[in-house]
Scaffold this motif. Structure first.
Motif, PDB file in Angstrom:
ATOM      1  N   LYS A 267      -5.190  -4.744 -11.739  1.00  0.00           N
ATOM      2  CA  LYS A 267      -5.338  -5.745 -10.673  1.00  0.00           C
ATOM      3  C   LYS A 267      -5.358  -5.107  -9.283  1.00  0.00           C
ATOM      4  CE  LYS A 267      -2.782  -9.249 -13.298  1.00  0.00           C
ATOM      5  NZ  LYS A 267      -1.569 -10.111 -13.309  1.00  0.00           N
ATOM      6  N   GLY A 268      -5.124  -3.807  -9.216  1.00  0.00           N
ATOM      7  CA  GLY A 268      -4.996  -3.145  -7.930  1.00  0.00           C
ATOM      8  C   GLY A 268      -6.137  -2.203  -7.627  1.00  0.00           C
ATOM      9  N   LYS A 269      -5.881  -1.314  -6.680  1.00  0.00           N
ATOM     10  CA  LYS A 269      -6.914  -0.425  -6.175  1.00  0.00           C
ATOM     11  C   LYS A 269      -6.398   1.003  -6.052  1.00  0.00           C
ATOM     12  CE  LYS A 269     -10.585  -2.986  -4.988  1.00  0.00           C
ATOM     13  NZ  LYS A 269     -11.956  -2.694  -5.477  1.00  0.00           N
ATOM     14  N   LEU A 270      -7.295   1.951  -6.332  1.00  0.00           N
ATOM     15  CA  LEU A 270      -7.113   3.355  -5.958  1.00  0.00           C
ATOM     16  C   LEU A 270      -8.235   3.683  -4.992  1.00  0.00           C
ATOM     17  CD1 LEU A 270      -5.876   6.173  -6.173  1.00  0.00           C
ATOM     18  CD2 LEU A 270      -7.323   6.586  -8.171  1.00  0.00           C
ATOM     19  N   LEU A 271      -7.890   3.975  -3.768  1.00  0.00           N
ATOM     20  CA  LEU A 271      -8.853   4.254  -2.706  1.00  0.00           C
ATOM     21  C   LEU A 271      -8.720   5.730  -2.367  1.00  0.00           C
ATOM     22  CD1 LEU A 271      -7.980   1.061  -0.661  1.00  0.00           C
ATOM     23  CD2 LEU A 271      -9.807   1.334  -2.345  1.00  0.00           C
ATOM     24  N   VAL A 272      -9.703   6.528  -2.802  1.00  0.00           N
ATOM     25  CA  VAL A 272      -9.564   7.979  -2.746  1.00  0.00           C
ATOM     26  C   VAL A 272     -10.560   8.605  -1.772  1.00  0.00           C
ATOM     27  CG1 VAL A 272      -8.509   8.340  -5.001  1.00  0.00           C
ATOM     28  CG2 VAL A 272     -10.984   8.190  -4.820  1.00  0.00           C
ATOM     29  N   MET A 273     -10.103   9.630  -1.081  1.00  0.00           N
ATOM     30  CA  MET A 273     -10.909  10.364  -0.101  1.00  0.00           C
ATOM     31  C   MET A 273     -10.673  11.843  -0.349  1.00  0.00           C
ATOM     32  SD  MET A 273      -9.458   7.811   2.752  1.00  0.00           S
ATOM     33  CE  MET A 273      -9.448   6.084   2.191  1.00  0.00           C
ATOM     34  N   GLY A 274     -11.627  12.519  -0.967  1.00  0.00           N
ATOM     35  CA  GLY A 274     -11.458  13.934  -1.263  1.00  0.00           C
ATOM     36  C   GLY A 274     -11.302  14.776  -0.017  1.00  0.00           C
ATOM     37  N   PRO A 275     -12.221  14.693   0.936  1.00  0.00           N
ATOM     38  CA  PRO A 275     -12.045  15.410   2.204  1.00  0.00           C
ATOM     39  C   PRO A 275     -10.935  14.783   3.054  1.00  0.00           C
ATOM     40  CG  PRO A 275     -14.365  14.936   1.773  1.00  0.00           C
ATOM     41  CD  PRO A 275     -13.569  14.130   0.798  1.00  0.00           C
ATOM     42  N   GLU A 276     -10.448  15.568   4.018  1.00  0.00           N
ATOM     43  CA  GLU A 276      -9.351  15.116   4.884  1.00  0.00           C
ATOM     44  C   GLU A 276      -9.934  14.308   6.048  1.00  0.00           C
ATOM     45  OE1 GLU A 276      -8.165  19.379   4.837  1.00  0.00           O
ATOM     46  OE2 GLU A 276      -6.150  18.525   4.976  1.00  0.00           O
TER      47      GLU A 276
ATOM     48  N   ALA B  92      -4.087  -4.151   1.385  1.00  0.00           N
ATOM     49  CA  ALA B  92      -3.114  -5.243   1.447  1.00  0.00           C
ATOM     50  C   ALA B  92      -3.765  -6.608   1.548  1.00  0.00           C
ATOM     51  CB  ALA B  92      -2.196  -5.039   2.651  1.00  0.00           C
ATOM     52  N   ALA B  93      -5.105  -6.643   1.674  1.00  0.00           N
ATOM     53  CA  ALA B  93      -5.806  -7.900   1.946  1.00  0.00           C
ATOM     54  C   ALA B  93      -5.917  -8.765   0.694  1.00  0.00           C
ATOM     55  CB  ALA B  93      -7.193  -7.590   2.500  1.00  0.00           C
ATOM     56  N   ASP B  94      -6.340  -9.983   0.941  1.00  0.00           N
ATOM     57  CA  ASP B  94      -6.697 -10.878  -0.156  1.00  0.00           C
ATOM     58  C   ASP B  94      -8.079 -10.455  -0.633  1.00  0.00           C
ATOM     59  OD1 ASP B  94      -7.305 -12.868  -1.904  1.00  0.00           O
ATOM     60  OD2 ASP B  94      -6.950 -14.529  -0.515  1.00  0.00           O
TER      61      ASP B  94
ATOM     62  N   VAL C  23       0.856  -1.190   0.000  1.00  0.00           N
ATOM     63  CA  VAL C  23       0.000   0.000   0.000  1.00  0.00           C
ATOM     64  C   VAL C  23       0.887   1.234   0.000  1.00  0.00           C
ATOM     65  CG1 VAL C  23      -1.812   1.266   1.204  1.00  0.00           C
ATOM     66  CG2 VAL C  23      -1.747  -1.224   1.354  1.00  0.00           C
ATOM     67  N   LEU C  24       0.575   2.183  -0.855  1.00  0.00           N
ATOM     68  CA  LEU C  24       1.215   3.500  -0.828  1.00  0.00           C
ATOM     69  C   LEU C  24       0.180   4.504  -0.352  1.00  0.00           C
ATOM     70  CD1 LEU C  24       3.227   3.521  -4.190  1.00  0.00           C
ATOM     71  CD2 LEU C  24       4.141   3.238  -1.865  1.00  0.00           C
ATOM     72  N   LEU C  25       0.526   5.269   0.670  1.00  0.00           N
ATOM     73  CA  LEU C  25      -0.395   6.214   1.287  1.00  0.00           C
ATOM     74  C   LEU C  25       0.072   7.640   1.017  1.00  0.00           C
ATOM     75  CD1 LEU C  25      -2.640   7.198   3.145  1.00  0.00           C
ATOM     76  CD2 LEU C  25      -1.273   6.475   5.107  1.00  0.00           C
ATOM     77  N   PHE C  26      -0.762   8.379   0.292  1.00  0.00           N
ATOM     78  CA  PHE C  26      -0.495   9.783  -0.041  1.00  0.00           C
ATOM     79  C   PHE C  26      -1.468  10.651   0.759  1.00  0.00           C
ATOM     80  CE2 PHE C  26       1.078   7.426  -3.631  1.00  0.00           C
ATOM     81  CZ  PHE C  26       2.127   8.158  -4.182  1.00  0.00           C
ATOM     82  N   ALA C  27      -0.981  11.320   1.788  1.00  0.00           N
ATOM     83  CA  ALA C  27      -1.819  12.269   2.537  1.00  0.00           C
ATOM     84  C   ALA C  27      -2.045  13.514   1.683  1.00  0.00           C
ATOM     85  CB  ALA C  27      -1.154  12.635   3.854  1.00  0.00           C
TER      86      ALA C  27
ATOM     87  N   ALA D  57      -2.058  -1.218  -3.938  1.00  0.00           N
ATOM     88  CA  ALA D  57      -3.134  -0.297  -3.564  1.00  0.00           C
ATOM     89  C   ALA D  57      -2.546   1.086  -3.308  1.00  0.00           C
ATOM     90  CB  ALA D  57      -3.862  -0.795  -2.327  1.00  0.00           C
ATOM     91  N   VAL D  58      -3.216   2.086  -3.841  1.00  0.00           N
ATOM     92  CA  VAL D  58      -2.847   3.483  -3.618  1.00  0.00           C
ATOM     93  C   VAL D  58      -3.975   4.138  -2.832  1.00  0.00           C
ATOM     94  CG1 VAL D  58      -2.332   5.699  -4.697  1.00  0.00           C
ATOM     95  CG2 VAL D  58      -1.488   3.571  -5.741  1.00  0.00           C
ATOM     96  N   VAL D  59      -3.643   4.670  -1.668  1.00  0.00           N
ATOM     97  CA  VAL D  59      -4.610   5.392  -0.843  1.00  0.00           C
ATOM     98  C   VAL D  59      -4.257   6.862  -0.958  1.00  0.00           C
ATOM     99  CG1 VAL D  59      -5.553   5.704   1.468  1.00  0.00           C
ATOM    100  CG2 VAL D  59      -4.818   3.424   0.719  1.00  0.00           C
ATOM    101  N   ALA D  60      -5.206   7.683  -1.408  1.00  0.00           N
ATOM    102  CA  ALA D  60      -4.931   9.093  -1.688  1.00  0.00           C
ATOM    103  C   ALA D  60      -5.986   9.965  -1.027  1.00  0.00           C
ATOM    104  CB  ALA D  60      -4.901   9.341  -3.195  1.00  0.00           C
ATOM    105  N   ILE D  61      -5.525  10.941  -0.246  1.00  0.00           N
ATOM    106  CA  ILE D  61      -6.410  11.813   0.534  1.00  0.00           C
ATOM    107  C   ILE D  61      -6.225  13.256   0.087  1.00  0.00           C
ATOM    108  CG2 ILE D  61      -7.014  12.569   2.872  1.00  0.00           C
ATOM    109  CD1 ILE D  61      -5.737   9.999   3.916  1.00  0.00           C
ATOM    110  N   GLY D  62      -7.318  14.023   0.131  1.00  0.00           N
ATOM    111  CA  GLY D  62      -7.241  15.444  -0.175  1.00  0.00           C
ATOM    112  C   GLY D  62      -6.824  15.679  -1.613  1.00  0.00           C
TER     113      GLY D  62
END
Length: 910
Positions: free
Chosen positions: A875-884, A906-908, A701-705, A758-763
């Motif tokens: 095969k992966g995910k982009l999990l995005v959250m516009g608000p903080e 990171a899950a199965d 997982v890569l987490l971008f605040a 998985a890429v988790v991106a916020i704001g």
């Protein structure tokens, strides 16, 4: 029964440096430091400052040195108590007087006047909050020495009348900044613009936005002194830098005025502010500005000087120019004409650090002189404000807010004559004092919370701010409802009522413009921050009196112990509703246990559990971890005889890359703090490593605040940070150098995601929706000359407010959440799809009336837009959250979006 704060006093007084035989002459700074503090191109660090304080403590009978607690990096946070020797011999007596007057319980007016006559004014003057603002720390060294050695009549009067608390807010930052600045042997090459990391371990500049939450140890230490130990009538928080073409900003402040605190505090604030200006001007020190000279207001509760207002203390802020590297005051035409807000302009000239220190000395003296001359009045008025709060909380009372006034202003006018509009006086009662709109007499936090450990964290934030909290040891009834034992009560008939109201009630920020019909005027900070909303606390507002007596809470709380229900041997089910369940999950994964999320709602021992409940297969290792978690984390575990049926999401050990940049990113720092607090394993990752590709080798997982990915287009404008040359960078910081770029970084991240990461991106980092070619696009944008830009502020402007959002809690990103949440929103983006299909929608805005707390212009434009999305990318995910969703470690109510994303990423997921 005694109010519970009386039980706090002895336990909270920290150990002072032991008294030793004192010499007659304190060592001057120029004989102690490598160079005299105030010299151009020189900064003393905290280690040297600390050693000097310890030396002065052995030499002067005007000073007592106290360690008020440890910093985030483990340094002692020192406070020098300065007063006359006679006063220092009776500190406990004077502190007790200050406490009785500030708390006001059981003290009538005659007693208050007697105590005020006997007491000493208590003044807090700090330094170093923002470590690159070096004037304050270097200047405090000179101020302390002068107060310990001067014997002129004014100084002696000040020492007799006052107890001055000289403290340092950020020891770690002073050490970092001074060492970085002094690393070059050539003075002309010294600079602090290329600092490698944030100057507070986690949050850098935001350490002055933490006051009502007190998440950082330094803030907790300061709040303990201010609101649980010493109760100063004046809190002076010193900063940089001053307005262009001037030297220093000094109060009073511009509006808006927060309507929750007592107006006495603002009247006295104005008095002190003009006394400071007056002293500067009388000494020929030009260039001070007030009110319109800078954007500072008195609205937001999160800053050290502003949280003081909600505790009936005068909060002062100054912002001064200067630093160790000489500079020049520029010629700014608009500052050259004397006016009410800039009474004595200054012309262009060279400026040195000692010039700023001379101004700081004058300002400090002005504050102490005001306290000395107004000693009894300050002491009496802090009692008066506390008594006012107790009285308001003991009867029906109303708070007049901007929306109520707007409602009144829309009523029919009595006549069309000249002057301001006038309406029927009877509307004052019906519109401004409607019975249903009374202020609460108390708030009850029931024991049956969805997430009781988070409710405890909320109560602890109140307690850290000196708020009186009670616990019910037996069931009781109030307001027509029954409450279980273990419920908590926060009454409003207490001295710190303004702070209580501000933490529970919505902020109603006025529509602030420079002229009618103009665009909104940006607030100094955020406008809506109601902590009970952000943390998702369930509470009831009692509009009538509460006669029952409950047990005062003497100090910070631990979550009430959970329990294990049943005797089954197959494993345990734990609900997903508590944020502490993530600590349990991370401990299990670290120990090699593989829990899973149940995709369907289940029933355990007759208790309905929503989708996402955590299944923990039985093992010896799991048994101890679950047993400890039940006690420590306040969780309930159901022991089952057989594993539950249905689909599961198998969780795996995490390899999180927390994306950061050279110099540090404040939202990333807050996120790091939360990851550590909730025991998520992670490693920081910088541009060089991202650009090198093959990211799946090290991360799942890569987490971008917010701000980790440079914004562009509809997502805002990037600020370029300054970085040193490699040859000038210590080896430990070299891997941090470099910038994230669309050209080189994004292809590596895209390859990582398409191949299963998985890429988790916020704001504004959520602009990955564009960069990774998803069906989503920014909703709050328009095309300008062929490029997408954010909507103009006149049509859409939500500057840090709380909105109501809908949630699909059947989806993994929303497991454990209710179907509606209060979501913090700060000039954020939301998402739509080209064909209006809610692709990947997990949380969204529905309807046109979304504002819960703060200020919103154009909120109807959010209707139907997506706030949180789960998007497939190869095969992966982009999990995005516009608000903080994790803003400033306050929004506990939406942490689960982030925490679920990390585990789900990171899950199965098959």
């Amino acid at each position: 029964m005694k109010p519970h704060w009386l039980f706090l006093s002895g336990a909270l007084l920290l150990q002072a440096v032991p008294a030793v035989a004192r010499t007659s002459t304190p060592t001057p700074p120029e004989r102690f430091f490598k160079q005299p503090p105030g010299t151009d191109y020189y900064l003393a660090n905290y280690s040297e400052y600390e050693a000097y304080l310890q030396k002065l403590a052995t030499q002067s009978d005007r000073m007592k040195l106290v360690d008020i607690g440890k910093s985030a990096e483990g340094r002692s946070q020192w406070m020098a108590i300065v007063s006359s020797p006679a006063n220092l011999a009776k500190l406990d007596e004077y502190r007790t007087i200050a406490e009785k007057l500030a708390r006001a319980h059981g003290v009538d007016e005659a007693q208050a006047r007697t105590l005020a006559a006997q007491g000493k004014a208590v003044v807090w003057i700090d330094a170093g909050m923002h470590a690159t603002e070096t004037v304050t720390s270097q200047g405090q060294i000179q101020v302390l020495y002068r107060m310990l050695t001067q014997s002129d009549p004014e100084t002696m009067r000040m020492l007799d009348d006052c107890i001055i608390l000289f403290a340092h807010d950020n020891p770690d930052g002073m050490e970092l900044v001074a060492n970085w600045y002094m690393r070059s042997a050539d003075p002309k090459k010294r600079e602090m613009a290329t600092l490698p990391r944030l100057y507070q371990k986690y949050i850098g500049h935001d350490n002055n936005r933490d006051s009502f939450m007190a998440a950082m140890p330094e803030t907790e230490n300061v709040n303990r002194v201010l609101f649980r130990q010493w109760y100063p009538q004046i809190v002076y928080n010193q900063h940089q830098t001053g307005p262009e073409g001037m030297v220093v900003f000094v109060p009073p402040f511009r509006d808006p005025f927060n309507f929750n605190y007592d107006p006495i505090v603002m009247a006295q604030l104005n008095e002190v502010g003009f006394a400071m200006h007056s002293r500067l001007i009388s000494e020929g020190k030009a260039g001070s500005g007030t009110r319109s000279a800078a954007p500072y207001s008195t609205w937001h509760n999160g800053m050290e000087r502003s949280v003081a207002y909600f505790h009936n203390s005068i909060g002062l802020l100054t912002e001064i120019i200067g630093g160790p590297t000489p500079a020049k005051i520029p010629l700014v035409p608009s500052t050259q004409l004397p006016r009410g807000d800039e009474m004595m302009p200054i012309g262009p000239r060279d400026w040195h650090l000692q010039d700023s220190l001379d101004y700081q000395w004058t300002l400090d003296r002005a504050v102490i002189d005001y306290a000395s001359r107004n000693r009894e009045r300050l002491l009496f008025n802090i009692w008066k404000m506390g008594a006012n709060s107790i009285e308001k909380g003991s009867r029906d009372s109303w708070t007049i807010t901007p929306s109520k006034v707007d409602r009144l202003a829309n009523a029919k006018a009595l006549d069309e004559g000249r002057g301001p509009k006038k309406v029927d006086p009877g509307l004052y009662k019906t519109m401004l004092q409607a019975p249903a709109e009374r202020d609460p007499r108390a708030y009850i936090i029931p024991a049956d919370q969805r997430d009781m450990p988070t409710a405890i964290a909320f109560l602890n934030a109140l307690i850290k701010n000196g708020v009186e909290v009670e616990r019910a040891d037996a069931p009781f009834q109030a307001g027509g409802k029954s409450y279980a034992a273990g419920s908590y009560i926060v009454r409003t008939d207490q001295a710190y009522r303004p702070h209580v109201i501000d933490m529970f009630e919505p902020q109603d920020h006025p529509h602030d413009t420079d002229f009618p019909g103009g665009p909104p005027k940006a607030p100094y900070d955020i406008t809506g921050y109601t902590l009970a909303y952000q943390m998702g606390i369930g509470f009831d507002r009692l509009l009538d009196g509460l006669d029952q007596h409950f047990t005062p809470v003497p100090d910070l709380l631990a979550p009430p112990p959970g329990r294990i229900v049943g005797q089954g041997k197959a494993g345990w089910i734990v609900g997903h509703e508590s944020n502490n369940s993530f600590i349990l999950t991370n401990r299990l994964l670290k120990a090699g246990v593989r829990p899973a999320w149940l995709k369907q709602a289940v029933s355990a021992d007759g208790e309905a559990m929503q989708a996402g409940a955590i299944w923990i297969p039985a093992s010896a290792g799991a048994q101890k971890i679950v047993g400890d978690a039940v006690t420590e984390l306040g969780l309930t575990a159901h022991a089952l005889d057989a594993a539950p049926q249905g689909e599961r999401i198998a969780l795996k050990p995490l390899r999180i890359g927390l994306v950061d940049r050279y110099g540090g990113n404040i939202p990333t720092g807050w996120t790091r703090f939360l990851l550590e607090k909730f025991e998520f394993p992670f490693a920081p990752v910088y541009a060089k490593r991202l650009d090198a590709a093959n990211l799946a080798k090290d991360y799942d997982v890569l987490l971008f605040a917010d701000g980790a990915l440079p914004p562009s287009g509809a997502w805002g404008t990037a600020r370029a940070g300054k970085q040193p040359d490699v040859k000038d960078t210590p080896a430990e910081f070299v891997p941090m150098l470099g910038d994230l770029t669309d050209a080189k970084t994004v292809p590596a991240v895209a390859d990582f995601a398409r191949n299963g990461g998985a890429v988790v991106a916020i704001g504004n980092s959520a602009r990955f929706i564009d960069l990774l070619g998803t069906p989503l696009k920014p909703a709050l944008a328009r095309e300008v000359e062929g490029a997408m830009k954010p909507l103009d502020t006149k049509s859409f402007f939500i500057p840090g407010s709380i909105l109501r959002a809908r949630v699909d809690n059947r989806q993994p990103l929303a497991y454990g959440l209710p179907d509606q949440v209060d979501m913090f929103f700060n000039r954020s983006q939301t998402f739509v799809t080209a064909n209006a299909t809610p692709y990947g929608q997990v949380s969204w805005f529905e309807g046109r009336d979304l504002l819960r707390s703060g200020w919103a212009v154009g909120q109807e434009k959010l209707a139907g837009t997506i706030a949180v999305a789960d998007v497939d990318v190869g095969k992966g995910k982009l999990l995005v959250m516009g608000p903080e969703v994790a803003q400033r470690a306050q929004s506990y109510g939406t942490f689960k979006f982030l925490f679920n994303a990390l585990l789900y990423g990171a899950a199965d997921r098959k």
